[in-house]
Design an enzyme around this catalytic site. Structure first.
Site: not given
Lengths: 792, 164
Positions: A222, A369-370, A739
């Protein structure tokens, strides 16, 4: 002259269909495992079957004897290259290949390179490792016991299993506030261990060319530029001879931020063999060894006044860090942004302590996801808010309304130093309550209760810090958390845009073009977007923590404005007026005193290459590096209605209403896709998705039969609503969103189930709310805490 | 190692290959035949990313040996497009934003195709059940379901009703 219609050209606010879909729906995506290089060899990793053991011996002779095996790499061989250990993104060290001990089940022990993947697997099976097993430590309580065996005996000066201690806030002020409270609400809970689990596992193809000295690595990252910097620093290779390419990525969710041993081994093997080496992780390898998430124990209190105002907060968090502290989080704070908890509430004072413990479990603590542990923070926040409302006998919506930061309080400084800058919190809450029919539901719930049915409603409201981040507080390996964009406008007015971010499904190829379109009036279809290749993309910090739109998206705006500034000079030249007399409207410059005399941005582009004024350098391209002045603070209100079957503990979701205020929406279709995806992960966490370990440290959750993810069958439908409060410091007013639903959602589901049990005296059931745990709570009237026991 | 000759019709074309009996169908498609649209997610028949049609039925190709497909007909995502025209299932996924990272998409579309070939007018519930062997981590399924219903409506002969 007809004006350019922004929606018509796919600008800001257009639900433009996605550009990237064209290849994905044809099966023509280009994921790492799809890449095949001439002469490519295949690598397989041998993992430890036990959680904690001393390695007595490794015999690789049988593996070497298999025809087609080219290399068997052990920790000892890696150590000769000074690569048996590597630094983590949290300033700890992590074993690449074990030399002394294995410290978690699934740890990398050796790897085999062969002509094909099947033979590489055969090679791994032929390696004989003799282990002397040690007691496994599988939770912080065991880890922090005085007589616990030392897990990190490799670290000089480490005498216990404490990984870090951290403290923030005003202890004395908080204690004083608690002393004058009318009521104190206390809640203890565990946010269970989870795994981001994108469907695509990790993988890499390292290609070291001995002739040129150039190393090219195609990998599931990523953040390719961070990887390049890390490879340069750790492997001591010259950075200009390293090229990292992140091709299409089959989902990331934070799992693909860290540097994993498999990547490093494929690089080392390629250097040793002078050939391309591919590593494709299998699912159990991914689930048991790569960055886990959560696994945090909270114990906290709210000081309350009789009228419902919160006077102070305090909590302690113990975190199970696994064997190596490899949180992929770039903040200056030991436990990420956990102190952003309660940021949406007007609470004058607070105090937080935290402690991390080493255990014999996989390393990580990734931001699934945060933004760096905000999920755990917001879950605890919304659970204790619900508990406090219940303790006061107050309606939970009203309790929130009393304590939410008011619109006129912005910019608002939280007790832990964050600056929230915008929002309409009560409006979002009221919109959500209206949409779900709150008052009517409360009546329905009472009537249903009389007929023996248990209905419940759960609310979760939160703001969270997205878009790391300003260079004062956020960096990775000393590199600040800015991001970048480079825009080249061709002579005919078409363009190519590159950024330092890296999409993994967020649709950057579609939305970045829309920002260019909004700034320049060039149709989005005329802008191609490229990301992920460090040889061509400008330096950026990648995509995670909902930072792409807040940071890289802002850079796209800024570079477009630089292009516009130069185009203005060209327009003045073409219109034969001074620059001051030129006005801009979308896609066109015109003479202020004669609006019909104008030139389009495309005509300016042609002039940049064929008709520039004296003294102006040719070309129409530029780049921008954007250091955000603050994080962005979206707000969300999630409401869930459930029905619990008291006979079985099974609960069904009847409705989910989401109100998201993520500022200006670039592509509403894509934003809504992010929200429904996040809500599904929230539902999963509350209902089924967790990873647990038995007493020996065996991971129960090494495949999708033990690690449950929701399918289309059980996933509920979602009703979405929006409020738009533009971000005051972002060039187009956007905030992060990716998120929010995964962060704020879980508490709404859990609060709903507990609301359905409100007459039983049960205050808490730890996630996941499996039917047997809910049934146990109903039948005993007692809380159900901790990770579910392992069933054998 | 011992090898065997097999002939499999892939997307309408007979392909004769020699392979080890232990080679999985998914690996044959991806490595042997270069059809990388079929993805491998979990290697344990759980995620469905590798779904292809074998004689018209949706099959997870990571748990089927290639030799078992000898003499059978296999359809993959690469066979959906005809003369560069998209299949309605593909169009539906794009129109309804039924994909994000795209990794589950080929398997998801093949499962959807298997459904629509045996049930041209599925209800939402039938779509959800038919796709329950395919995992998606990005979308939350809502738009995938819409995409399949969009395709069903498009595939229906004109005049027999719109999108339900």
């Amino acid at each position: 002259m007809t004006r350019v219609d922004e929606i018509g050209i796919g600008g800001l606010g257009a639900s433009r269909r996605r550009v990237e879909d064209a290849r994905f729906i044809r099966g023509c995506g280009n994921y790492t495992d799809d890449i095949k290089l001439p002469g490519m060899l295949h690598m397989e990793v041998l993992r430890s079957p036990v959680a904690h053991a001393r390695i007595k011996s490794i015999d690789t002779s049988a593996a070497w004897a298999i025809p087609g095996v080219r290399l068997v790499l052990t920790g000892e061989m890696a150590a000769q290259r000074n690569l048996a250990w590597m630094p983590t993104l949290s300033y700890d060290t992590q074993a690449v290949l074990a030399t002394d001990k294995v410290r978690f089940q699934g740890q990398e022990v050796a790897c085999v390179v062969a002509d094909d993947p099947y033979t590489a697997k055969d090679g791994c099976e032929a390696i004989v490792v003799e282990y002397e097993q040690l007691p496994a430590i599988v939770n912080p309580t065991q880890a922090l016991a005085p007589d616990a065996p030392l897990i990190r005996d490799d670290k000089e000066g480490q005498t216990d299993n404490v990984c870090y201690r951290w403290e923030v806030g005003d202890k004395a002020g908080t204690d004083r506030a608690f002393a004058r409270a009318d009521k104190v609400t206390r809640l203890k809970l565990h946010y269970p261990r989870s795994h981001p689990s994108p469907i695509e596992c990790c993988g890499s193809i390292a290609n070291y060319d001995p002739a040129t000295g150039k190393l090219t690595v195609y990998m599931t990252s990523q953040a390719p530029h961070i990887i390049r910097a890390a490879v340069a620093l750790v492997a001591e290779l010259p950075e200009h001879l390293i090229r990292i390419v992140s091709p299409d990525i089959g989902g990331g969710f934070g799992n693909k931020v860290p540097v994993y041993p498999g990547y490093v081994c494929s690089i080392l093997c390629s250097i040793l063999l002078g050939k391309p080496v591919k590593w494709t992780e299998d699912k159990s390898g991914n689930l048991i060894s790569t960055g886990f998430a959560r696994d945090m124990y909270f114990d906290g209190e709210l000081a309350l006044r009789e009228d419902g105002r919160i006077l102070a907060l305090r909590f302690h968090a113990d975190t199970d860090q696994g064997a190596f502290f490899s949180d992929a989080q770039p903040s200056k704070f030991k436990i990420g942004l956990v102190h952003s908890a309660f940021a949406c509430y007007d609470i004058p004072v607070g105090h937080i302590t935290a402690r991390g413990a080493y255990t014999n479990k996989a390393p990580g603590g990734v931001a699934y996801r945060c933004s760096f542990r905000v999920t755990e923070a917001m879950f605890f926040q919304e659970r204790i808010i619900a508990a406090a409302a219940a303790d006061l006998g107050m309606d939970p919506a009203e309790f929130r309304r009393v304590n939410l930061v008011r619109d006129d309080q912005f910019p608002y400084r939280t007790p832990f130093g964050f600056l929230t800058d915008s929002g309409q919190y009560r409006r979002c809450l009221d919109l959500g309550l209206d949409a779900i029919g709150y008052e009517d539901f409360l009546k329905d719930k009472e009537e249903a209760r009389l007929r023996g049915r248990r209905l419940g409603i759960g609310i979760s409201t939160m703001t969270e810090p997205l878009g790391a981040g300003n260079s004062r507080e956020y960096d990775i390996l000393g590199i600040k958390m800015f991001d970048s964009a480079e825009l080249r406008v061709h002579p005919t007015g078409k363009a190519i845009l590159r950024t330092g971010a890296k999409s993994q499904g967020q649709g950057h190829e579609t939305t970045w073009a829309q920002i260019v379109s909004h700034e320049l009036g060039i149709p989005a279809a005329d802008v191609v977007v490229e990301e992920g290749d460090t040889d061509t993309a400008p330096f950026g910090m990648g995509t995670y923590a909902s930072r792409s739109t807040p940071v890289a998206g802002a850079a796209v705006s800024m570079v477009s404005r630089k292009i516009r500034a130069k185009a203005r000079k060209l327009a003045a030249h073409l219109l034969e007026v001074s620059e001051e007399d030129v006005e801009w409207e979308l896609g066109r410059f015109f003479v202020r005193s004669a609006p019909n005399r104008g030139v389009t941005i495309q005509e300016c582009a042609m002039a940049a290459y064929g008709n520039m004024p004296d003294g102006l350098e040719p070309g129409l391209e530029n780049n921008a590096y954007y250091d955000p002045p603050n994080l962005t603070w979206p707000f969300a209100c999630y409401l869930v209605i459930v029905e619990v079957d008291p006979e079985t503990g099974v609960w069904d979701v009847l409705r989910v209403v989401a109100v998201d205020d993520c500022g200006v929406r670039i592509n509403p279709m894509i934003v809504e896709g992010q929200i429904t995806g996040g809500l599904t992960e929230a539902y999963a966490m509350s209902n089924m998705q967790f990873m647990t370990f038995d007493a020996e440290g065996n991971c129960v959750g090494s495949n999708y039969l033990d690690y449950l993810l929701p399918t289309a069958w059980e996933t509920p439908g979602f009703e979405l609503h929006e409020v738009v409060t533009p971000c005051p410091h972002h060039p187009i007013g956007a905030k992060g969103v990716g998120e929010c639903a995964a962060v704020g959602g879980p508490a709404a589901f859990v609060n709903a189930v507990l609301d359905a049990l409100s007459d039983t005296g049960v205050r808490n059931i730890d996630m996941p709310l499996l039917p047997d745990r809910v049934w146990e709570a109903i039948t005993t009237g007692r809380d159900v805490s901790g990770a579910p026991p392992v069933k054998t | 190692m011992f090898k065997r000759q097999v002939t499999i019709t892939v997307n309408g074309e007979a392909r004769a290959v020699e392979l080890e009996p232990r080679v999985l169908l998914a690996h044959l498609l991806r490595e042997g035949l270069g059809l990388t649209g079929t993805h491998i997610g979990c290697d344990t028949t759980s995620c469905g990313a590798c779904t292809v049609l074998v004689d018209g039925s949706a099959v997870k190709s990571c748990t089927m040996l290639a030799v078992q497909a000898d003499g059978h007909e296999v359809r993959t995502v690469e066979g959906l497009t005809r003369a560069s025209e998209l299949h309605p299932v593909q169009e539906g996924f794009q129109e309804e934003h039924g994909l994000q990272c795209g990794f589950c998409t080929p398997g998801m579309m093949m499962s959807a195709l298997a459904l629509l070939e045996r049930n041209p007018e599925p209800t939402e519930e039938e779509v959800r059940w038919a796709l329950s062997g395919n995992l998606c981590r990005c979308t939350g399924y809502q738009n995938i379901v819409k995409a399949v219903l969009w395709a069903a409506a498009k595939l229906r002969p004109a005049g027999t009703g719109g999108v339900r």
